[in-house]
Each structure stands twice: as structure tokens, then as C-alpha cells.
Design a protein around this motif. Structure first.
Motif, PDB file in Angstrom:
ATOM      1  N   LEU A 123      35.655   7.265  29.272  1.00 16.37           N
ATOM      2  CA  LEU A 123      35.403   7.141  27.835  1.00 16.37           C
ATOM      3  C   LEU A 123      34.585   8.300  27.272  1.00 16.37           C
ATOM      4  N   GLU A 126      35.920   9.390  23.914  1.00 14.41           N
ATOM      5  CA  GLU A 126      35.772   8.323  22.914  1.00 14.41           C
ATOM      6  C   GLU A 126      34.339   8.235  22.404  1.00 14.41           C
ATOM      7  N   HIS A 129      33.725  11.290  20.186  1.00 12.74           N
ATOM      8  CA  HIS A 129      34.479  11.125  18.934  1.00 12.74           C
ATOM      9  C   HIS A 129      33.762  10.149  18.003  1.00 12.74           C
ATOM     10  N   GLU A 151      36.625  -0.688  21.996  1.00  9.94           N
ATOM     11  CA  GLU A 151      37.122  -0.013  23.196  1.00  9.94           C
ATOM     12  C   GLU A 151      37.495  -0.986  24.312  1.00  9.94           C
TER      13      GLU A 151
END
Length: 247
Positions: A123, A126, A129, A151
Motif C-alpha cells: 500500500l 496508496e 496518494h 482500502e
């Protein structure tokens, strides 16, 4: 005869040859596609840390912060570079944290929480981001829980990991670990426990950092090979002469 002379060479000669071999190998260690003038220079594009850390010559340590734009920009190129290495390199991630900076400490705790769940690498993008592009403040419990739900992270597992003694200890130790690698800016990359570089040391920033890391990996492995050669027994096949006994 040549083989016998080599086998019985003095240790000083072995060391000299090893040093010459290292020097010769480093002549070719330059930025990909560059010239000798573009070879990274100690004290400019990289530094030898004051107290090298015992590590494999193929270990690469990235010190980063989730809310750092340069860390975000470096993450994927460094990961792509590591995936191309053969033999492989070992990449470790250390969250950049200063004990008097609560936000950095909180993001260090998030990294160790995800690492404990086996999700830190998976992750990585992620998290960057969410923090950098979507401006989530994942140091706040409500935002973190909402992001984790998005998630597909189990809430109870997240809470248990976040509050675990192991994660709390790793978070508390993060500033000392950063200092151990002589890192005072983020992101930074330490190769072989000895050489450190960062986008702030390279003229073209993040874009030029990975080529310097590649150079440092070659230098680190060349150093290790030269050290091994210099400390190899000078007479590996020599045996003490046995004088015949007189009858």
C-alpha cells in the motif's frame, strides 16, 4: 611457474593487487550513459557516513516521510530500479522521524502499523496518494479509519497493530534509527551501510538520485570484493616443509 609465484605472493602484494583491482573497477562506475566527468563525487552527490553501519554491500535503506513530496516522487523509481537488480538487492524502509515532530512520529507509527500487517509495501503508493494528492491527514484516527475502510483493511486488526507494544517500541526507536544511518534530510538513501545520497545532493534532484544509487551499489560491492581479496590468506595451499628424519 606463474601459478606457484602467485600462490606464494606476499600478503602486501595481494593487498596491492586488490587495491589496483578496486581502482580499475571504479573507473567504469559512472552515471549510466555518462562520461568520466559525470561520475558521482564524494562530498557532492554522495557522502560516506561518519560511522558506517554493518550491513550487506547490497542493502539499500530508504529514509522517507509519507508527507514529503520528494519521498513520493522517489518511491516508485527506486522500487523499479531494485526490481531490475540481479543479484537482487535488499531494500529497507525507515520512516524519517524526529522526536519533537508529532506528525512525523505519527506517520512513522502508521508505517510500522502497516508493516506489522504485511501491507507497508503493498500500500505504499496508496498511502502517498492519499496524503499528498488527496490531502488526507492519516495522523487523525477518523481519517485513518475511513481510509483503511476504503482500502479494505480490517479495522480491528489495524487498531490492534497500532496499539501493539511492538509498533509503539519501533516508533519510539525511529529517531535513533535515523540518526544511526546519519540521515538529516528526507528522503535519503544509504547503500551498503556506508554511502548516503539524496535528491538534495544531486543537481537534477529526484531524477538523478537513482543513477547515483546505482553507482553506489557498484561501489559498495567493489569495496566488499576488494576487502575480501585483501584479507584472503596469502598462502592458501602452502604447507610447512617436512624434513626427513635421520636414521
Amino acid at each position: 611457474m606463474t601459478t606457484l609465484k602467485t600462490a606464494t605472493a606476499p600478503r602486501s602484494l595481494v593487498r596491492a593487487l586488490a587495491a589496483l583491482g578496486l581502482a580499475a573497477s571504479l573507473v567504469g562506475l559512472q552515471a549510466p550513459g555518462g562520461s568520466a566527468a559525470e561520475t558521482p563525487q564524494a562530498g557532492v552527490q554522495y557522502q560516506r557516513i561518519a560511522h558506517p553501519v554493518t550491513a550487506s554491500p547490497r542493502e539499500v535503506v530508504e529514509v522517507f516521510w509519507y508527507d514529503c513530496p520528494h519521498s513520493y516522487q522517489l518511491a516508485q523509481p527506486l522500487r523499479d530500479w531494485a526490481a531490475r537488480q540481479n543479484p537482487p538487492v535488499t531494500v529497507r524502509h525507515i520512516p524519517a522521524a524526529w522526536a519533537d515532530q508529532p506528525e512525523e512520529m505519527a506517520y512513522a507509527r502508521l508505517y510500522y502499523t502497516l508493516d506489522r500487517l504485511g501491507l507497508a509495501d503493498k500500500l505504499e503508493h496508496e498511502v502517498f496518494h492519499a496524503v499528498r494528492d488527496q490531502h488526507w491527514d492519516l495522523t487523525q484516527p477518523d481519517a485513518l479509519n475511513s481510509w483503511a475502510e476504503q482500502e479494505g483493511i480490517d479495522q480491528q486488526q489495524l487498531t490492534d497493530a497500532w496499539n501493539s507494544p511492538e509498533v509503539q517500541r519501533e516508533t519510539q526507536d525511529a529517531p535513533a534509527l535515523r540518526e544511526h544511518y546519519d540521515v538529516h534530510e528526507m528522503p535519503s538513501v544509504v547503500v551498503g551501510g556506508t554511502y548516503r545520497t539524496s535528491p538534495f545532493m544531486v543537481s537534477d534532484g529526484v531524477a538523478g538520485t537513482v543513477p547515483v544509487v546505482d553507482y553506489l551499489l557498484k561501489r559498495s560491492t567493489a569495496d566488499a570484493a576488494a576487502h575480501a581479496a585483501a584479507h584472503r590468506p596469502a598462502h592458501p595451499s602452502a604447507r610447512p616443509a617436512v624434513r626427513p628424519r635421520k636414521s
